[in-house]
Write an enzyme that holds these catalytic residues in place. Structure first.
Site, short mmCIF file in Angstrom:
data_model
loop_
_atom_site.label_atom_id
_atom_site.label_comp_id
_atom_site.label_asym_id
_atom_site.label_seq_id
_atom_site.Cartn_x
_atom_site.Cartn_y
_atom_site.Cartn_z
N CYS A 119 35.14 30.42 49.19
CA CYS A 119 36.29 30.60 48.28
C CYS A 119 37.62 30.15 48.89
O CYS A 119 38.62 30.04 48.18
CB CYS A 119 36.39 32.05 47.83
SG CYS A 119 34.88 32.61 47.02
N HIS A 252 43.48 33.17 45.30
CA HIS A 252 42.10 33.03 44.87
C HIS A 252 41.83 34.09 43.80
O HIS A 252 42.19 35.26 43.96
CB HIS A 252 41.17 33.20 46.06
CG HIS A 252 39.73 33.33 45.69
ND1 HIS A 252 39.12 32.46 44.80
CD2 HIS A 252 38.78 34.23 46.06
CE1 HIS A 252 37.85 32.83 44.67
NE2 HIS A 252 37.62 33.89 45.40
N ASN A 282 35.43 34.56 38.90
CA ASN A 282 35.61 34.01 40.24
C ASN A 282 34.87 32.67 40.32
O ASN A 282 33.64 32.65 40.30
CB ASN A 282 35.08 35.02 41.27
CG ASN A 282 35.23 34.54 42.69
OD1 ASN A 282 35.51 33.38 42.95
ND2 ASN A 282 35.02 35.44 43.63
O1 UT7 Z 1 35.38 35.40 46.21
C1 UT7 Z 1 35.28 36.22 47.32
C2 UT7 Z 1 35.22 37.37 47.26
N1 UT7 Z 1 34.67 38.39 46.51
C3 UT7 Z 1 35.49 39.39 46.22
O2 UT7 Z 1 36.67 39.33 46.39
C4 UT7 Z 1 34.87 40.68 45.73
C5 UT7 Z 1 35.55 41.85 46.37
N2 UT7 Z 1 35.04 43.10 45.91
C6 UT7 Z 1 35.23 43.55 44.64
O3 UT7 Z 1 35.86 42.89 43.87
C7 UT7 Z 1 34.71 44.92 44.29
O4 UT7 Z 1 34.25 45.58 45.46
C8 UT7 Z 1 33.59 44.88 43.23
C9 UT7 Z 1 34.17 44.45 41.90
C10 UT7 Z 1 32.50 43.92 43.66
C11 UT7 Z 1 32.98 46.28 43.05
O5 UT7 Z 1 33.99 47.21 42.70
P1 UT7 Z 1 34.04 48.63 43.41
O6 UT7 Z 1 35.17 49.35 42.82
O7 UT7 Z 1 34.06 48.38 44.90
O8 UT7 Z 1 32.69 49.28 42.91
P2 UT7 Z 1 31.49 49.87 43.78
O9 UT7 Z 1 30.76 48.78 44.47
O10 UT7 Z 1 32.01 51.01 44.59
O11 UT7 Z 1 30.56 50.46 42.64
C12 UT7 Z 1 30.97 51.60 41.88
C13 UT7 Z 1 29.85 51.95 40.93
C14 UT7 Z 1 28.48 52.05 41.59
O12 UT7 Z 1 27.78 53.13 40.97
P3 UT7 Z 1 27.71 54.55 41.70
O13 UT7 Z 1 27.00 54.29 42.99
O14 UT7 Z 1 29.12 55.01 41.87
O15 UT7 Z 1 26.91 55.36 40.72
C15 UT7 Z 1 27.81 50.76 41.20
O16 UT7 Z 1 26.40 50.88 41.14
O17 UT7 Z 1 29.73 50.94 39.92
C16 UT7 Z 1 28.36 50.53 39.82
N3 UT7 Z 1 28.34 49.12 39.43
C17 UT7 Z 1 28.34 48.71 38.13
N4 UT7 Z 1 28.32 49.38 36.98
C18 UT7 Z 1 28.32 48.68 35.86
C19 UT7 Z 1 28.37 48.02 40.22
N5 UT7 Z 1 28.37 46.90 39.48
C20 UT7 Z 1 28.36 47.31 38.19
C21 UT7 Z 1 28.36 46.61 36.97
N6 UT7 Z 1 28.35 47.33 35.82
N7 UT7 Z 1 28.38 45.26 36.89
#
Ligand code: UT7
Length: 325
Positions: A119, A252, A282
């Site tokens: 990225c 980005h 993204n």
């Molecule tokens: O291009 C390079 C870089 N990439 C990035 O910049 C990505 C950086 N990271 C992020 O943007 C975020 O960490 C994410 C968007 C990927 C995730 O957001 P988060 O606030 O860190 O969520 P999380 O991983 O803590 O997940 C929270 C909950 C989980 O459920 P539990 O364990 O709390 O019950 C996940 O299983 O959300 C759940 N979850 C979803 N639910 C519905 C994860 N993905 C999804 C989804 N739909 N697509």
């Protein structure tokens, strides 16, 4: 010796198939994967992304974006003397997408190569083209970010497949006596290879290992916010400018929350930040030139304004380019 390199034209291209969160949620539900528009919007700011049709490659999207940039710069393809394509999803193992794209544009002879910094790829490519122009190795460069990330997504993994999209952005960068690119700042830290990767490879006629994207989203998030501030400040210091001099921040486009944190740390209001993640998702190396072109064509960004472009991604890689547009 040329003093500066300057962006003289921008272009972009999105494949026509637009997939909203609701469309994607319905497709995933049919495979037993649960997600929702609400979750995706709240956690990422993404509302829609574009997916390329089967058989459409990074060089196809990149060539379209390049044509638009050439037209905007009023430069003929045959006058281009350097092509760099930033991509992590090239058409083939080799030759490079840049060589394939060069041929599609009818250009013969100039150096053409791919740059792999995930990225951060466009930021790396822009900084390298700038250096090559300043040393006299090139005078009119095409710098392109192009991706078909849909090809490497695991549509059974809802934590990643809702985040990415396909597209391409391009700029024509030309030797100039006036600014131009003012400063750049590039970094990598290979100790974080595992937090964002496609670990598979081709060997002995087979794909060895997993050919789909893996990400520890929270680890990426935490690292991204810190390094984006550091890179912006380093580029500003090198140019003898301050954050108050930035007219537009073009980060980005991965997650609106990362952009908000970066803007806050630089004390920039969100109305100085170009945001296209809502419509593009993204698009990895394509996201910054796509956002730049959208903002130029909508009339938001004007000639003479100061832009801070910033990338972060797999590697871990990160960097910033400060320029007067
Ligand atoms: O291009 C390079 C870089 N990439 C990035 O910049 C990505 C950086 N990271 C992020 O943007 C975020 O960490 C994410 C968007 C990927 C995730 O957001 P988060 O606030 O860190 O969520 P999380 O991983 O803590 O997940 C929270 C909950 C989980 O459920 P539990 O364990 O709390 O019950 C996940 O299983 O959300 C759940 N979850 C979803 N639910 C519905 C994860 N993905 C999804 C989804 N739909 N697509």
């Amino acid at each position: 010796m040329t003093k500066y390199s300057r962006i003289t034209g921008t272009g972009s291209y999105l494949p026509p198939r637009r997939v909203t969160n609701a469309d994607l949620a319905a497709e995933l539900a049919a495979q037993g994967v649960e997600t929702s528009d609400q979750w995706i919007v709240e956690r990422t700011g993404i509302r829609a992304r574009h997916f390329a049709a089967p058989g459409v490659t990074a060089s196809d999207l990149g060539a379209q974006a390049a044509r638009h940039a050439l037209e905007a710069a009023q430069v003929r393809p045959q006058d281009i003397d350097l092509i760099i394509v930033a991509t992590s999803t090239p058409d083939m193992v080799f030759p490079s997408a840049a060589c394939i794209l060069q041929h599609k544009l009818g250009i013969v002879g100039c150096p053409a190569f791919d740059l792999q910094a995930v990225c951060s790829g466009f930021i790396y490519a822009l900084a390298i083209a700038d250096s090559m122009i300043k040393t006299g190795a090139a005078s009119k460069a095409l710098v392109i970010g192009s991706e078909v990330f849909s090809r490497i997504l695991d549509f059974k993994d809802r934590t990643t497949c809702v985040l990415f999209g396909d597209g391409a952005g391009a700029v024509v960068l030309e030797a100039s006596d006036t600014p131009g690119i003012l400063a750049s700042d590039l970094h990598a830290d290979g100790s974080h290879v595992g937090i964002l990767c496609v670990p598979g490879t081709v060997s002995g006629g087979k794909v060895l290992g997993d050919p789909l994207l893996k990400m520890d989203g929270q680890a990426v998030f935490k690292l991204a916010v810190g390094v984006l501030e550091d890179a912006a400040r380093a580029a500003l210091d090198k140019a003898g400018r301050t954050a108050a001099d930035i007219d537009w921040l073009i980060p980005h486009q991965a997650n609106i929350r990362i952009m908000q944190s970066t803007a806050k740390r630089l004390k920039l209001p969100m109305d100085k930040v170009i945001v296209t993640v809502d419509q593009h998702g993204n698009t990895s190396a394509a996201s910054i030139p796509l956002a730049l072109d959208a903002a130029v064509r909508s009339g938001k960004i004007a000639r003479g304004e100061t832009l801070m472009l910033e990338g972060v991604g797999g590697g871990f890689t990160w960097g910033a380019v400060l320029l007067d547009f």
